[in-house]
Design an enzyme around this catalytic site. Structure first.
Site, PDB file in Angstrom:
ATOM      1  CG  ASN A   1      46.275  42.943  51.163  1.00 61.87           C
ATOM      2  OD1 ASN A   1      46.373  44.044  50.630  1.00 61.87           O
ATOM      3  ND2 ASN A   1      46.028  41.840  50.469  1.00 61.87           N
TER       4      ASN A   1
ATOM      5  NE  ARG B   1      43.636  31.652  38.136  1.00 63.84           N
ATOM      6  CZ  ARG B   1      43.926  31.717  36.849  1.00 63.84           C
ATOM      7  NH1 ARG B   1      43.151  32.413  36.036  1.00 63.84           N
ATOM      8  NH2 ARG B   1      44.982  31.085  36.371  1.00 63.84           N
TER       9      ARG B   1
ATOM     10  NE  ARG C   1      47.310  32.634  37.985  1.00 59.40           N
ATOM     11  CZ  ARG C   1      47.771  33.822  37.616  1.00 59.40           C
ATOM     12  NH1 ARG C   1      47.428  34.901  38.311  1.00 59.40           N
ATOM     13  NH2 ARG C   1      48.582  33.944  36.583  1.00 59.40           N
TER      14      ARG C   1
ATOM     15  CG  LEU D   1      49.970  37.670  39.796  1.00 59.85           C
ATOM     16  CD1 LEU D   1      49.751  38.674  38.677  1.00 59.85           C
ATOM     17  CD2 LEU D   1      50.530  36.368  39.236  1.00 59.85           C
TER      18      LEU D   1
ATOM     19  CG  ASP E   1      42.552  34.760  33.352  1.00 59.25           C
ATOM     20  OD1 ASP E   1      41.742  35.646  33.690  1.00 59.25           O
ATOM     21  OD2 ASP E   1      43.482  34.396  34.070  1.00 59.25           O
TER      22      ASP E   1
END
Length: 490
Positions: A172, A177, A189, A191, A287
């Site tokens: 993958n 970030r 980071r 999810l 962000d």
């Protein structure tokens, strides 16, 4: 256009006047962000900062600061040509069986091209010309940007993270970030639903208590970078897709400390691991929403080895209130999404993600409506068809007489064709971007769909309005006499 590496792309941009070298001293603490932001908002060039305060390594910024540069990075002449990329992906996502021998022969070259684009494994890769490892690893030697005054730390913003789950046939590639927290430590980071996090979870189940190997490429070639942010079908690897864009196989090499394959031409490779249970608080950071995000806990990536090219270039960006690079990428990739959606929903005429909607939080769809309730089917389809739209909060669906990319048209349709009670669909407890602080629960919130189509019998009991249109005869007559009227004379 084919670019073997990032340096090839830089050379072409410079030749076309699309790259500016900056020799004046510039600080990676805030100053690069401010210069890049002003340049992007003006539609300016990519920036190569050659005199970065406190560092000898140059910083490349604003690389994908215009949609045309995104298209160039994907091997296309302009943004419009990205529709062809979308058509290829739509075909690969759901290939149709040949309708006959002639059709089979016509489709054969596509399949052969895909099969021939498996990455090419090489030795003596440019990305491994130099190496530091163990106690000599020092991430602070890389000019990592601190983007905004309230940011917690320097932030790696364009990392191509390479992972592999224990049950997966292929790797993958994802862009997550990474916050700098030490000479050899970064916070990863990702999810919970993203590919890297899923690989990590499977690894922990299969190899409890063992370190999870990770490699990260910085400054890969543009096709590989953009392949990692494109909706590539699960049957196609990002490396193979990058090869299709480039027209030649992606060259990869084996990491020196693990079995992960990394882009051979990347400027830097970070090799290391994530130890089970090692977590750290990440953020806050400014962000793409234009706000600072909440602090949250994520895994720590320990860097054991850094390899790099001779005289490496550090590729960086910032995120902030649109327009920023993610918003520009969204505008360009929008053209890739359209054919994919139209293959599944042929009634769709256009699909638009307004950049001011933070890249993906709002979508406008125009369609050829065929029956009552059709708009609702389309809006539900948008939310469910591609994982890229899982976080889209607002979907507006209207007729094909409306230009999805013209707010004057869209607002007219909203205010004349919508009854808020009848035409609004609310869905609760759905996945929402963790960066969306407007949702009542982090990662879980609601979505709104608005049916701004003309209503059919069964959707309304009233006589529906007829749009005002001048006759073609009168338009042509006025066209013929317009110059004689002198209205445009100054």
């Amino acid at each position: 256009m084919a670019f073997k590496d990032l340096r090839d792309f830089i050379a072409l941009l410079e030749e076309k006047g699309q790259l500016k070298r900056i020799s004046h001293p510039v600080d990676p603490y805030l100053e690069i962000t401010e210069i890049s932001d002003r340049t992007l908002r003006a539609g300016g060039p990519a920036l190569l900062f050659e005199n970065v305060v406190g560092h000898t390594t140059p910083v490349l910024a604003n690389l994908f600061g215009t949609p045309d540069r995104v298209a160039m990075g994907m091997g296309q002449e302009n943004v419009g040509a990205l529709r062809e990329v979308g058509e290829l992906l739509a075909f690969l996502k759901e290939p149709e069986p040949p309708k006959g021998m002639k059709d089979a022969w016509e489709k054969l070259p596509i399949f052969k091209q895909v099969l021939n684009m498996a990455p090419k494994l090489i030795k003596n890769a440019p990305c491994q010309e130099f190496e530091v490892s163990g106690e000599d690893v020092d991430l602070t030697a890389i000019p990592i940007q601190t983007c905004w005054p309230g940011d917690a730390a320097p932030l790696v913003t364009w990392p191509l993270v390479v992972t592999k789950g224990p049950h997966k046939d292929r790797q993958n590639l994802g862009i997550y970030r990474m916050q700098l927290i030490g000479k050899n430590k970064l916070i990863m980071r990702w999810l919970s639903h993203r590919g890297g996090a899923l690989d990590f979870r499977e690894w922990q189940q299969q190899h409890p208590g063992e370190n999870f190997p990770v490699s990260v490429a910085l400054g890969a070639d543009p096709a590989t970078i953009l392949g990692a942010v494109t909706p590539v079908p699960d049957t196609l690897s990002e490396y193979a897709f990058a090869g299709l864009l480039r027209g030649s196989k992606t060259e990869v090499t084996k990491s020196r400390g693990n079995d992960l394959q990394v882009p051979a031409s990347a400027e830097y490779i970070l090799e290391g691991h994530i130890a089970p249970g090692e977590m750290a608080d990440e953020g806050p950071f400014g962000d793409h929403t234009g706000y600072y995000n909440e602090v949250d806990s994520f895994p720590v990536f320990t860097v054991e080895r850094i390899t790099h090219r001779k005289d490496p270039i550090y590729h960086s960006t910032y995120t902030g209130r649109p327009p920023d690079e993610p918003a520009v990428l969204g505008v360009a990739l929008n053209e890739v999404f359209v054919p994919i959606l139209k293959k599944q929903f042929p009634e769709i005429v256009d699909f638009y993600l307004p950049p001011e909607g933070c890249s993906y939080r709002m979508a406008v769809v125009t369609m050829k409506k065929q029956y009552p309730g059709h708009a609702k089917r389309v809006m539900l389809g948008v939310w469910s068809f591609l994982r890229q739209f899982m976080y889209t909060k607002f979907v507006i669906v209207t007729d094909d007489d409306v230009n999805a990319r013209d707010w004057n048209d869209v607002i007219w349709a909203l205010t004349t064709r919508v009854d808020p009670m009848r035409d609004t669909t609310m869905i609760d407890n759905t996945p929402i971007d963790y960066l969306d602080f407007a949702s009542p629960v982090s990662g879980l919130g609601s979505k709104m769909g608005i049916d701004a189509t003309n209503k059919w019998p069964g959707e309304t009991n009233r006589e529906w309005g007829t749009t005002i249109e001048m006759t073609a005869e009168v338009k042509n007559k006025v066209d013929a006499i317009w110059d004689k009227l002198g209205i445009d004379d100054k």
